[in-house]
Design a protein around this motif. Structure first.
Motif, PDB file in Angstrom:
ATOM      1  N   ARG A 143       0.836  -1.201   0.000  1.00  0.00           N
ATOM      2  CA  ARG A 143       0.000   0.000   0.000  1.00  0.00           C
ATOM      3  C   ARG A 143       0.870   1.250   0.000  1.00  0.00           C
ATOM      4  O   ARG A 143       0.758   2.091   0.892  1.00  0.00           O
ATOM      5  CB  ARG A 143      -0.904   0.025   1.237  1.00  0.00           C
ATOM      6  CG  ARG A 143      -1.937  -1.057   1.241  1.00  0.00           C
ATOM      7  CD  ARG A 143      -2.959  -0.769   2.296  1.00  0.00           C
ATOM      8  NE  ARG A 143      -3.946  -1.836   2.354  1.00  0.00           N
ATOM      9  CZ  ARG A 143      -5.013  -1.816   3.128  1.00  0.00           C
ATOM     10  NH1 ARG A 143      -5.232  -0.791   3.924  1.00  0.00           N
ATOM     11  NH2 ARG A 143      -5.861  -2.808   3.123  1.00  0.00           N
ATOM     12  N   ALA A 188       2.268   5.094  -4.994  1.00  0.00           N
ATOM     13  CA  ALA A 188       3.091   4.699  -6.138  1.00  0.00           C
ATOM     14  C   ALA A 188       3.724   5.883  -6.855  1.00  0.00           C
ATOM     15  O   ALA A 188       4.857   5.793  -7.342  1.00  0.00           O
ATOM     16  CB  ALA A 188       2.240   3.893  -7.109  1.00  0.00           C
ATOM     17  N   ASN A 189       3.011   7.019  -6.904  1.00  0.00           N
ATOM     18  CA  ASN A 189       3.523   8.163  -7.667  1.00  0.00           C
ATOM     19  C   ASN A 189       4.277   9.165  -6.803  1.00  0.00           C
ATOM     20  O   ASN A 189       4.593  10.265  -7.261  1.00  0.00           O
ATOM     21  CB  ASN A 189       2.387   8.858  -8.414  1.00  0.00           C
ATOM     22  CG  ASN A 189       1.894   7.980  -9.549  1.00  0.00           C
ATOM     23  OD1 ASN A 189       2.713   7.333 -10.216  1.00  0.00           O
ATOM     24  ND2 ASN A 189       0.602   7.898  -9.719  1.00  0.00           N
ATOM     25  N   ASN A 240       7.319   8.830   0.614  1.00  0.00           N
ATOM     26  CA  ASN A 240       6.553   7.761   1.248  1.00  0.00           C
ATOM     27  C   ASN A 240       6.918   7.612   2.723  1.00  0.00           C
ATOM     28  O   ASN A 240       6.062   7.372   3.565  1.00  0.00           O
ATOM     29  CB  ASN A 240       6.776   6.431   0.518  1.00  0.00           C
ATOM     30  CG  ASN A 240       5.732   6.181  -0.547  1.00  0.00           C
ATOM     31  OD1 ASN A 240       4.622   5.740  -0.249  1.00  0.00           O
ATOM     32  ND2 ASN A 240       6.067   6.504  -1.788  1.00  0.00           N
ATOM     33  N   LEU A 256      10.698   7.168  -7.927  1.00  0.00           N
ATOM     34  CA  LEU A 256       9.269   6.963  -7.665  1.00  0.00           C
ATOM     35  C   LEU A 256       9.086   5.553  -7.088  1.00  0.00           C
ATOM     36  O   LEU A 256       9.718   4.596  -7.558  1.00  0.00           O
ATOM     37  CB  LEU A 256       8.449   7.092  -8.948  1.00  0.00           C
ATOM     38  CG  LEU A 256       8.287   8.508  -9.506  1.00  0.00           C
ATOM     39  CD1 LEU A 256       7.393   8.485 -10.747  1.00  0.00           C
ATOM     40  CD2 LEU A 256       7.712   9.462  -8.465  1.00  0.00           C
ATOM     41  N   ALA A 257       8.196   5.452  -6.083  1.00  0.00           N
ATOM     42  CA  ALA A 257       8.003   4.151  -5.415  1.00  0.00           C
ATOM     43  C   ALA A 257       7.622   3.073  -6.418  1.00  0.00           C
ATOM     44  O   ALA A 257       8.056   1.925  -6.312  1.00  0.00           O
ATOM     45  CB  ALA A 257       6.920   4.285  -4.353  1.00  0.00           C
ATOM     46  N   ARG A 258       6.813   3.469  -7.420  1.00  0.00           N
ATOM     47  CA  ARG A 258       6.350   2.438  -8.362  1.00  0.00           C
ATOM     48  C   ARG A 258       7.468   1.859  -9.219  1.00  0.00           C
ATOM     49  O   ARG A 258       7.314   0.790  -9.799  1.00  0.00           O
ATOM     50  CB  ARG A 258       5.223   2.983  -9.238  1.00  0.00           C
ATOM     51  CG  ARG A 258       5.618   3.999 -10.274  1.00  0.00           C
ATOM     52  CD  ARG A 258       4.371   4.348 -11.101  1.00  0.00           C
ATOM     53  NE  ARG A 258       4.351   5.756 -11.434  1.00  0.00           N
ATOM     54  CZ  ARG A 258       4.890   6.245 -12.541  1.00  0.00           C
ATOM     55  NH1 ARG A 258       5.487   5.448 -13.390  1.00  0.00           N
ATOM     56  NH2 ARG A 258       4.835   7.538 -12.778  1.00  0.00           N
ATOM     57  N   ASN A 259       8.605   2.554  -9.288  1.00  0.00           N
ATOM     58  CA  ASN A 259       9.711   2.037 -10.101  1.00  0.00           C
ATOM     59  C   ASN A 259      10.644   1.097  -9.337  1.00  0.00           C
ATOM     60  O   ASN A 259      11.591   0.562  -9.899  1.00  0.00           O
ATOM     61  CB  ASN A 259      10.534   3.196 -10.685  1.00  0.00           C
ATOM     62  CG  ASN A 259       9.718   3.963 -11.719  1.00  0.00           C
ATOM     63  OD1 ASN A 259       8.773   3.408 -12.280  1.00  0.00           O
ATOM     64  ND2 ASN A 259      10.053   5.223 -11.951  1.00  0.00           N
ATOM     65  N   TYR A 300       9.948  -5.271  -6.615  1.00  0.00           N
ATOM     66  CA  TYR A 300       8.979  -5.716  -5.608  1.00  0.00           C
ATOM     67  C   TYR A 300       9.572  -5.804  -4.186  1.00  0.00           C
ATOM     68  O   TYR A 300       9.015  -5.268  -3.225  1.00  0.00           O
ATOM     69  CB  TYR A 300       8.430  -7.078  -6.044  1.00  0.00           C
ATOM     70  CG  TYR A 300       7.422  -7.630  -5.107  1.00  0.00           C
ATOM     71  CD1 TYR A 300       6.098  -7.207  -5.140  1.00  0.00           C
ATOM     72  CD2 TYR A 300       7.785  -8.586  -4.153  1.00  0.00           C
ATOM     73  CE1 TYR A 300       5.172  -7.710  -4.253  1.00  0.00           C
ATOM     74  CE2 TYR A 300       6.870  -9.096  -3.271  1.00  0.00           C
ATOM     75  CZ  TYR A 300       5.557  -8.657  -3.325  1.00  0.00           C
ATOM     76  OH  TYR A 300       4.645  -9.161  -2.431  1.00  0.00           O
ATOM     77  N   GLN A 356      10.042  -2.506  -2.635  1.00  0.00           N
ATOM     78  CA  GLN A 356       8.776  -1.860  -2.256  1.00  0.00           C
ATOM     79  C   GLN A 356       8.338  -2.354  -0.881  1.00  0.00           C
ATOM     80  O   GLN A 356       7.868  -1.591  -0.044  1.00  0.00           O
ATOM     81  CB  GLN A 356       7.696  -2.171  -3.289  1.00  0.00           C
ATOM     82  CG  GLN A 356       7.935  -1.488  -4.623  1.00  0.00           C
ATOM     83  CD  GLN A 356       6.705  -1.480  -5.520  1.00  0.00           C
ATOM     84  OE1 GLN A 356       5.620  -1.879  -5.128  1.00  0.00           O
ATOM     85  NE2 GLN A 356       6.884  -1.012  -6.736  1.00  0.00           N
TER      86      GLN A 356
END
Ligand SMILES: Nc1ncnc2c1ncn2[C@@H]1O[C@H](COP(=O)(O)OP(=O)(O)OP(=O)(O)O)[C@@H](O)[C@H]1O
Length: 296
Positions: free
Chosen positions: A94, A97-98, A104, A154-157, A160, A163
């Motif tokens: 959770r 992502a952006n 974060n 960016l977190a989305r990059n 896994y 993250q």
């Protein structure tokens, strides 16, 4: 001279029950986590582990029972539970992502910053000082999890495994005394799992108690000082890794093999007895035969 370390109770859940309509997902579960401990919570799918976590963190208001942190009963409100000192991660990632990796972590600090809305909007000296301190602490945490070099990604990059580590850093940003991890190694390869094991040990070494749900038994038995086993919403056994591994009921529960005294057995016996009684009365009482002509 020897130094004495005193153990204190960090978490005390007493008789926690959670019902959803007719379904009792958690039944009268008690659990204690002491300072310096890593405690594991295991059980087959649907055993009630996440529901129990949700009761501990105020996401669910337990139907019965209480949850206390360092001796104070917690109100079932997530933000109050976090500011009291309990942080968690979720089964599914959770992150924002952006937002960047650093942002974060900064989000996770909001319960620890005292500057109010006006101070933030006016960006006064108090706010700037608090902002600098938060930034410094967030970078420390990123360093701790090995992601300082990716602070502006960016977190989305992130891959896994990173993250999942970032989620842990964000949880740590609220400066908890107890960290709840819900399946921290789900979807990880063995290498990432080993790194997470090291991270959990390092967190404990920083004086943060850990309660962890995990399906990876190697992870649990390697790491945990104590393990509690939930089966059908009830605590079946609690003990050291050795005690739990040696308990045949635990193996039976995982394999789905019935065993004497299994949670839910009483209910099953009651239903069976009621069905048997109904059948007998149908056979002996004229006019109560519910069979159709086609059945006969
Ligand atoms: N919000 C809800 N409303 C109704 N039933 C729910 C709800 N949340 C969980 N349950 C039910 O409660 C039981 C326990 O679910 P829970 O997710 O806590 O188990 P779990 O041990 O965490 O399982 P898993 O290992 O698969 O994540 C299940 O039967 C589930 O369907």
């Amino acid at each position: 001279m020897t130094t004495m370390t005193t153990t204190t109770t960090v978490l005390e859940a007493k008789d926690v029950t959670m019902r959803f309509g007719g379904l009792t997902a958690v039944r009268s579960v008690g659990l204690t986590v002491n300072s310096g401990e890593i405690v594991g919570l295991i059980g087959p799918n649907g055993a009630g582990k996440t529901t129990f976590f949700n009761c501990l963190t105020g996401l669910y208001v337990p139907t019965e029972g209480t949850v206390a942190y360092k001796g104070t009963v917690l109100p079932p409100k997530p933000h109050l539970v976090t500011s009291a000192g309990i942080a968690r991660t979720f089964q599914n990632i959770r992150l924002f992502a952006n937002m960047t990796v650093l942002e974060n972590v900064l989000v996770g600090r909001h319960t620890r910053t005292k500057e109010g809305l006006w101070s933030a909007l006016l960006r006064g000296p108090g706010f700037k000082k608090a902002e600098a301190a938060s930034h410094e602490r967030a970078m420390e945490l990123l360093d701790f999890i090995g992601l300082a070099h990716k602070a502006d990604h960016l977190a989305r990059n992130l891959p896994y495994g990173e993250q999942r580590k970032l989620e842990i850093a964000r949880a740590l940003a609220s400066e908890p005394g107890l960290l709840l991890l819900d399946e921290p190694t789900a979807g990880m390869n063995p290498q990432e799992t080993r790194v997470t094991e090291e991270l959990v040990l390092a967190i404990r070494d920083q004086g943060i108690a850990v309660l962890v749900i995990e399906h990876d038994m190697r992870f649990i038995f390697n790491l945990c000082d104590r393990v509690a086993v939930l089966v059908q919403g009830e605590k079946l056994v609690e003990g050291t890794s050795e005690v739990v591994q040696a308990d045949e009921r635990v193996i039976a529960a995982y394999l789905g093999t019935p065993f004497e005294g299994a949670p839910g057995d009483e209910e099953v016996a009651e239903v069976e007895a009621a069905e048997a009684a109904q059948e007998t009365s149908a056979k002996t009482t004229p006019g109560t035969d519910t069979r159709t002509e086609d059945d006969q």
